[in-house]
Design an enzyme around this catalytic site. Structure first.
Site, mmCIF file in Angstrom:
data_model
loop_
_atom_site.group_PDB
_atom_site.id
_atom_site.type_symbol
_atom_site.label_atom_id
_atom_site.label_comp_id
_atom_site.label_asym_id
_atom_site.label_seq_id
_atom_site.Cartn_x
_atom_site.Cartn_y
_atom_site.Cartn_z
ATOM 1 N N LYS A 131 0.495 -5.132 -12.830
ATOM 2 C CA LYS A 131 1.690 -4.956 -11.972
ATOM 3 C C LYS A 131 2.634 -6.145 -12.123
ATOM 4 C CE LYS A 131 -0.468 -4.127 -7.879
ATOM 5 N NZ LYS A 131 -0.528 -3.905 -6.414
ATOM 6 N N LYS A 173 1.794 -9.152 -11.257
ATOM 7 C CA LYS A 173 1.569 -10.023 -10.094
ATOM 8 C C LYS A 173 0.311 -10.856 -10.336
ATOM 9 C CE LYS A 173 2.751 -8.204 -5.775
ATOM 10 N NZ LYS A 173 2.622 -7.319 -4.612
HETATM 11 N N1 C2G Z 1 4.566 -4.556 3.227
HETATM 12 C C1 C2G Z 1 5.360 -4.369 4.352
HETATM 13 N N2 C2G Z 1 6.184 -5.362 4.745
HETATM 14 C C2 C2G Z 1 6.245 -6.534 4.051
HETATM 15 C C3 C2G Z 1 5.434 -6.731 2.924
HETATM 16 C C4 C2G Z 1 4.586 -5.720 2.516
HETATM 17 O O1 C2G Z 1 5.323 -3.299 4.986
HETATM 18 N N3 C2G Z 1 7.111 -7.514 4.486
HETATM 19 C C5 C2G Z 1 3.679 -3.453 2.811
HETATM 20 C C6 C2G Z 1 4.037 -2.913 1.435
HETATM 21 O O2 C2G Z 1 5.101 -1.975 1.517
HETATM 22 C C7 C2G Z 1 2.726 -2.246 1.028
HETATM 23 C C8 C2G Z 1 1.666 -3.161 1.680
HETATM 24 O O3 C2G Z 1 2.347 -3.921 2.703
HETATM 25 O O4 C2G Z 1 2.639 -0.952 1.611
HETATM 26 C C9 C2G Z 1 1.035 -4.111 0.680
HETATM 27 O O5 C2G Z 1 2.081 -4.822 0.047
HETATM 28 P P1 C2G Z 1 1.737 -5.560 -1.353
HETATM 29 O O6 C2G Z 1 0.510 -6.332 -1.198
HETATM 30 O O7 C2G Z 1 2.998 -6.210 -1.835
HETATM 31 O O8 C2G Z 1 1.379 -4.302 -2.279
HETATM 32 P P2 C2G Z 1 2.184 -3.799 -3.564
HETATM 33 O O9 C2G Z 1 2.315 -4.882 -4.543
HETATM 34 O O10 C2G Z 1 3.395 -3.126 -3.044
HETATM 35 O O11 C2G Z 1 1.135 -2.760 -4.200
HETATM 36 O O12 C2G Z 1 -0.492 1.380 -5.750
HETATM 37 C C10 C2G Z 1 0.341 0.738 -4.810
HETATM 38 C C11 C2G Z 1 0.424 -0.727 -5.071
HETATM 39 O O13 C2G Z 1 -0.868 -1.302 -5.212
HETATM 40 C C12 C2G Z 1 1.188 -1.417 -3.936
#
Ligand code: C2G
Length: 153
Positions: free
Chosen positions: A44, A46
């Site tokens: 991803k 990351k």
């Molecule tokens: N999130 C949120 N508000 C934030 C940061 C994150 O609501 N300020 C939510 C994201 O939208 C996601 C969850 O928290 O639903 C996890 O965020 P991340 O760890 O950044 O996950 P991501 O990289 O978006 O990976 O298959 C899907 C992916 O694995 C999602």
């Protein structure tokens, strides 16, 4: 029994993650979280500060989470949803529209929840880095001041 599933990296666990998990859990009776492995994170683009193992333990300690499974690839969602008899797939609206296909592919509903503003793992990482730099520069300043004092002896 209404089962919810969501996926993410959940690095540097913060209020945005808590709010997402709280609201996801409130939609049903059981919340499953797919936690991105370090390898999947790399795909991803990351790299998380906390290891996969630690991110799993932190999620397990969250009272809104009932079960954690590894997220190893993009394709596993359909299998996970069928295997765990999931009713609703939930994720933040930064992904709005990206997972609509899951309804046809696995028969579950899809819900995008508003992201929590002004917080992200990247923001937290940047603050830590800034504090670290601040500490380094003040340590250098006091060392330089000490050197000046020594020179004057
Ligand atoms: N999130 C949120 N508000 C934030 C940061 C994150 O609501 N300020 C939510 C994201 O939208 C996601 C969850 O928290 O639903 C996890 O965020 P991340 O760890 O950044 O996950 P991501 O990289 O978006 O990976 O298959 C899907 C992916 O694995 C999602």
């Amino acid at each position: 029994m209404t089962t919810i599933i969501t996926y993410g990296t959940f690095d540097l666990f913060h209020i945005g993650h808590v709010q997402l998990l709280r609201r996801a859990r409130a939609l049903g009776d059981r919340l499953i979280v797919g936690c991105s492995t370090d390898e999947f994170n790399a795909s991803k683009g990351k790299n998380s500060i906390f290891t996969f193992e630690d991110r799993v333990e932190i999620l397990k300690a969250c009272r809104f989470v009932d079960h954690v499974l590894p997220e190893r690839n993009w394709e596993q969602k359909v299998v996970d949803i069928k295997e765990h008899d999931v009713d609703i797939f939930v994720i933040g609206d930064d992904w709005a529209g990206k997972f609509d296909f899951l309804t046809d592919a696995s028969g579950c509903a899809v819900a995008y929840l508003p992201r929590t503003q002004d917080i992200s793992s990247t923001d937290v990482r940047d603050v830590i880095k800034a504090l670290d730099n601040e500490k380094k520069s003040s340590a250098i300043q006091s060392a330089e001041h000490l050197l000046e004092l020594i020179k004057d002896i």
